[in-house]
Structures are given as C-alpha cells and as structure tokens.
Motif scaffolding. Structure first.
Motif, PDB file in Angstrom:
ATOM      1  N   PRO A 213       0.746  -1.083   0.139  1.00  9.95           N
ATOM      2  CA  PRO A 213       0.636   0.033  -0.533  1.00  9.95           C
ATOM      3  C   PRO A 213       0.752   1.396   0.509  1.00  9.95           C
ATOM      4  CG  PRO A 213      -0.669  -1.256   1.659  1.00  9.95           C
ATOM      5  CD  PRO A 213       0.383  -1.840   1.014  1.00  9.95           C
ATOM      6  N   GLN A 214       2.269   1.358   0.660  1.00 12.00           N
ATOM      7  CA  GLN A 214       3.305   1.939   0.864  1.00 12.00           C
ATOM      8  C   GLN A 214       3.466   2.677  -0.870  1.00 12.00           C
ATOM      9  OE1 GLN A 214       3.004  -0.285   2.962  1.00 12.00           O
ATOM     10  NE2 GLN A 214       3.393   0.443   5.278  1.00 12.00           N
ATOM     11  N   ARG A 215       3.511   1.575  -1.177  1.00 13.27           N
ATOM     12  CA  ARG A 215       4.513   1.566  -2.332  1.00 13.27           C
ATOM     13  C   ARG A 215       3.614   2.377  -3.771  1.00 13.27           C
ATOM     14  NH1 ARG A 215       7.621  -3.692  -2.636  1.00 13.27           N
ATOM     15  NH2 ARG A 215       9.623  -2.815  -1.124  1.00 13.27           N
ATOM     16  N   ALA A 216       2.562   1.441  -3.600  1.00 18.27           N
ATOM     17  CA  ALA A 216       1.183   1.724  -4.264  1.00 18.27           C
ATOM     18  C   ALA A 216       1.223   3.339  -4.320  1.00 18.27           C
ATOM     19  CB  ALA A 216      -0.316   1.470  -4.428  1.00 18.27           C
ATOM     20  N   ALA A 217       0.425   4.160  -3.105  1.00 21.96           N
ATOM     21  CA  ALA A 217       0.731   5.375  -2.491  1.00 21.96           C
ATOM     22  C   ALA A 217       1.742   6.679  -2.709  1.00 21.96           C
ATOM     23  CB  ALA A 217      -0.114   5.826  -1.313  1.00 21.96           C
ATOM     24  N   THR A 218       2.858   5.742  -3.131  1.00 21.18           N
ATOM     25  CA  THR A 218       3.506   6.498  -3.272  1.00 21.18           C
ATOM     26  C   THR A 218       3.896   6.619  -5.489  1.00 21.18           C
ATOM     27  OG1 THR A 218       4.796   6.037  -1.417  1.00 21.18           O
ATOM     28  CG2 THR A 218       6.011   6.816  -4.534  1.00 21.18           C
ATOM     29  N   VAL A 219       3.382   5.201  -5.508  1.00 21.25           N
ATOM     30  CA  VAL A 219       3.304   5.475  -7.526  1.00 21.25           C
ATOM     31  C   VAL A 219       2.310   6.497  -7.755  1.00 21.25           C
ATOM     32  CG1 VAL A 219       2.665   3.570  -9.204  1.00 21.25           C
ATOM     33  CG2 VAL A 219       4.385   2.949  -7.841  1.00 21.25           C
ATOM     34  N   LYS A 220       0.808   6.302  -7.203  1.00 23.15           N
ATOM     35  CA  LYS A 220      -0.222   7.497  -7.642  1.00 23.15           C
ATOM     36  C   LYS A 220       0.373   8.719  -7.320  1.00 23.15           C
ATOM     37  CE  LYS A 220      -4.101   4.638  -6.116  1.00 23.15           C
ATOM     38  NZ  LYS A 220      -4.115   3.794  -4.802  1.00 23.15           N
ATOM     39  N   VAL A 221       0.882   8.868  -6.758  1.00 24.05           N
ATOM     40  CA  VAL A 221       1.632  10.656  -6.743  1.00 24.05           C
ATOM     41  C   VAL A 221       2.312  10.783  -7.948  1.00 24.05           C
ATOM     42  CG1 VAL A 221       2.919  11.692  -5.435  1.00 24.05           C
ATOM     43  CG2 VAL A 221       0.905  10.248  -4.181  1.00 24.05           C
ATOM     44  N   LEU A 222       2.765   9.878  -8.158  1.00 21.44           N
ATOM     45  CA  LEU A 222       3.876  10.214  -9.182  1.00 21.44           C
ATOM     46  C   LEU A 222       2.864   9.536 -10.960  1.00 21.44           C
ATOM     47  CD1 LEU A 222       7.345   7.965  -8.811  1.00 21.44           C
ATOM     48  CD2 LEU A 222       7.151  10.192  -8.657  1.00 21.44           C
ATOM     49  N   LEU A 223       2.201   9.125 -10.924  1.00 17.59           N
ATOM     50  CA  LEU A 223       1.855   9.299 -11.606  1.00 17.59           C
ATOM     51  C   LEU A 223       0.424  10.634 -12.048  1.00 17.59           C
ATOM     52  CD1 LEU A 223      -0.258   5.251 -12.034  1.00 17.59           C
ATOM     53  CD2 LEU A 223       1.612   6.895 -13.888  1.00 17.59           C
ATOM     54  N   GLU A 224       0.181  10.713 -10.811  1.00 14.05           N
ATOM     55  CA  GLU A 224      -0.884  12.425 -10.841  1.00 14.05           C
ATOM     56  C   GLU A 224      -0.365  12.987 -10.890  1.00 14.05           C
ATOM     57  OE1 GLU A 224      -4.105  11.065  -7.424  1.00 14.05           O
ATOM     58  OE2 GLU A 224      -2.107  12.029  -7.103  1.00 14.05           O
ATOM     59  N   ARG A 225       1.357  13.002 -11.192  1.00 13.51           N
ATOM     60  CA  ARG A 225       1.976  14.783 -11.059  1.00 13.51           C
ATOM     61  C   ARG A 225       3.047  14.344 -12.111  1.00 13.51           C
ATOM     62  NH1 ARG A 225       1.253  18.089  -6.815  1.00 13.51           N
ATOM     63  NH2 ARG A 225       2.279  19.367  -8.000  1.00 13.51           N
ATOM     64  N   GLU A 226       2.740  13.316 -13.013  1.00 11.13           N
ATOM     65  CA  GLU A 226       3.474  12.995 -13.910  1.00 11.13           C
ATOM     66  C   GLU A 226       3.910  14.316 -15.018  1.00 11.13           C
ATOM     67  OE1 GLU A 226       1.683  10.552 -17.325  1.00 11.13           O
ATOM     68  OE2 GLU A 226       4.193   9.550 -17.489  1.00 11.13           O
TER      69      GLU A 226
ATOM     70  N   LYS B  67       1.531  11.178   2.344  1.00 12.14           N
ATOM     71  CA  LYS B  67       1.010  12.070   2.959  1.00 12.14           C
ATOM     72  C   LYS B  67       0.041  11.647   3.532  1.00 12.14           C
ATOM     73  CE  LYS B  67       2.297  13.501   7.095  1.00 12.14           C
ATOM     74  NZ  LYS B  67       3.011  12.820   8.090  1.00 12.14           N
ATOM     75  N   GLU B  68      -0.985  12.898   2.126  1.00 13.69           N
ATOM     76  CA  GLU B  68      -2.150  12.870   1.952  1.00 13.69           C
ATOM     77  C   GLU B  68      -3.051  12.042   2.265  1.00 13.69           C
ATOM     78  OE1 GLU B  68      -3.032  15.754  -0.883  1.00 13.69           O
ATOM     79  OE2 GLU B  68      -1.265  17.499  -0.102  1.00 13.69           O
ATOM     80  N   LYS B  69      -2.333  10.668   1.731  1.00 10.87           N
ATOM     81  CA  LYS B  69      -3.182   9.829   1.120  1.00 10.87           C
ATOM     82  C   LYS B  69      -2.720   8.826   2.063  1.00 10.87           C
ATOM     83  CE  LYS B  69      -2.268   9.965  -4.545  1.00 10.87           C
ATOM     84  NZ  LYS B  69      -3.342  11.085  -4.430  1.00 10.87           N
ATOM     85  N   ALA B  70      -1.606   8.613   2.637  1.00 13.84           N
ATOM     86  CA  ALA B  70      -1.091   7.985   3.574  1.00 13.84           C
ATOM     87  C   ALA B  70      -0.478   8.281   4.705  1.00 13.84           C
ATOM     88  CB  ALA B  70      -0.539   6.633   2.927  1.00 13.84           C
ATOM     89  N   PRO B  71      -1.367   8.752   5.701  1.00  9.87           N
ATOM     90  CA  PRO B  71      -0.389   9.841   6.429  1.00  9.87           C
ATOM     91  C   PRO B  71       0.601   8.534   7.527  1.00  9.87           C
ATOM     92  CG  PRO B  71      -2.950   9.744   6.714  1.00  9.87           C
ATOM     93  CD  PRO B  71      -3.007   9.004   5.839  1.00  9.87           C
ATOM     94  N   GLU B  72       0.131   7.459   6.964  1.00 11.15           N
ATOM     95  CA  GLU B  72       1.611   6.922   8.438  1.00 11.15           C
ATOM     96  C   GLU B  72       1.956   6.791   7.972  1.00 11.15           C
ATOM     97  OE1 GLU B  72      -1.604   5.587   6.688  1.00 11.15           O
ATOM     98  OE2 GLU B  72      -0.771   4.271   6.122  1.00 11.15           O
ATOM     99  N   ILE B  73       2.463   7.437   6.655  1.00  7.12           N
ATOM    100  CA  ILE B  73       3.791   6.705   6.046  1.00  7.12           C
ATOM    101  C   ILE B  73       5.431   7.184   6.608  1.00  7.12           C
ATOM    102  CG2 ILE B  73       3.780   8.381   3.526  1.00  7.12           C
ATOM    103  CD1 ILE B  73       4.252   5.548   2.309  1.00  7.12           C
ATOM    104  N   GLY B  74       6.438   7.245   6.026  1.00  8.81           N
ATOM    105  CA  GLY B  74       7.499   7.597   6.832  1.00  8.81           C
ATOM    106  C   GLY B  74       8.007   7.965   6.056  1.00  8.81           C
ATOM    107  N   LEU B  75       8.693   9.119   5.843  1.00  5.34           N
ATOM    108  CA  LEU B  75       9.960   9.846   4.815  1.00  5.34           C
ATOM    109  C   LEU B  75      10.679   8.695   4.124  1.00  5.34           C
ATOM    110  CD1 LEU B  75      10.957  12.076   2.704  1.00  5.34           C
ATOM    111  CD2 LEU B  75      12.334  13.039   4.862  1.00  5.34           C
ATOM    112  N   ALA B  76      11.239   7.513   5.155  1.00  6.66           N
ATOM    113  CA  ALA B  76      12.385   6.810   5.462  1.00  6.66           C
ATOM    114  C   ALA B  76      11.305   5.738   4.139  1.00  6.66           C
ATOM    115  CB  ALA B  76      12.725   6.507   6.328  1.00  6.66           C
TER     116      ALA B  76
END
Ligand SMILES: [Zn+2]
Ligand SMILES: [Zn+2]
Length: 151
Positions: A21-34, A48-57
């Motif tokens: 899910p964390q990777r999916a959230a990151t991929v979604k952001v990359l696609l939305e802001r292509e 973080k807006e999609k997955a508030p629990e996710i960390g920078l690392a």
C-alpha cells in the motif's frame, strides 16, 4: 491510471517485489503529477495526504527501488536537488528536458532526436549506447517574450 498502476505492479512482481500500500501510494502520486519533476520531500508530502502513516524513509526507499527497476529516473537539473521522473510507457530512452534558467519551468521532449549522434558514438568509439540524459538550459518562450516586452 489503474492500468498503469497494474503495469508497474507487474514490473515489481517480475523482480519479486510487491506493490505494498505504501508503494502504491507513492506510485499514484508519481502518476498524478507526471508532468512535474518532484523532489523526494515533495513526493513525501503528497503521499502523506493519501497515507498519513507513511514515513519519509519509506518513501525514499520506494523511490530508490523504483529507480533501480527503471520505473522512474532520478534527475538533477544542476540545483543539487534529486528529482524523480516517471519513465514514459514503452520509452526506450529517457526523455530530454528543457529547463528555463529564468523561471525554472521544465519542458519535456519525448522524441529521441539523437539517432545520428548515437550512430557516430557506436561507430567511432565502439560504444554501445543504452540510454542518455540530455538537459538543455535556456530561456522558455514566455520568458523570451517577457524580455522583449520590458526592453
Ligand atoms: Zn521529465
Ligand atoms: Zn521561463
């Protein structure tokens, strides 16, 4: 969008990675802001807006993994900031960038344009070209027009 996430999921699976899910959230952001060329911190804030629990690392590690798998390209426009850029689907080479030194806008050229140069390199240097990165620094149309108006 779903179809592209699916393709990236398959690319990950092919290398025995899961689309968590964390990777999916990151991929979604990359696609939305292509069209954008975001830094890891900028991507993190959007994820973080999609997955508030996710960390920078975690976002960092995901971006590193995606660049290892050539799903994204890590680029630097000379300002010391690493930016992440989704590879165009089916593209054999990395697209070129036109970076405006005045307003910082970034345009993309998807056409290769370098076939002749690649041939010379292969013939004269015996070097097999697999990819290349090309960034042009200059003035965008808008900034050129603004200069004409003020002068
Ligand atoms: Zn780009
Ligand atoms: Zn400009």
């Amino acid at each position: 969008m779903e179809h592209r996430i699916d393709r990236i999921k398959k690319q990950l699976h092919a290398q025995s990675y899961k689309l968590t899910p964390q990777r999916a959230a990151t991929v979604k952001v990359l696609l939305e802001r292509e069209e954008d060329h975001l830094s890891a911190e900028e991507i993190y804030l959007l994820v973080k807006e999609k997955a508030p629990e996710i960390g920078l690392a975690t976002v960092y590690r995901t971006l590193e993994l995606l660049s290892e798998l050539k799903i994204v390209d890590k680029i630097n426009f000379g300002d010391g900031v690493s930016r992440y850029d989704l590879r165009k689907e089916g593209a054999e080479h990395f697209h070129h960038h036109l970076v405006c030194i005045e307003c910082g806008s970034v345009e993309e050229i998807v056409e290769d344009l370098l076939e002749d140069v690649e041939k010379i390199i292969e013939n004269d240097w015996g070097f097999q070209v697999k990819d290349h990165r090309l960034t042009f620094h200059g003035l965008c149309k808008q900034c050129q027009e603004a200069k004409v108006k003020t002068s």
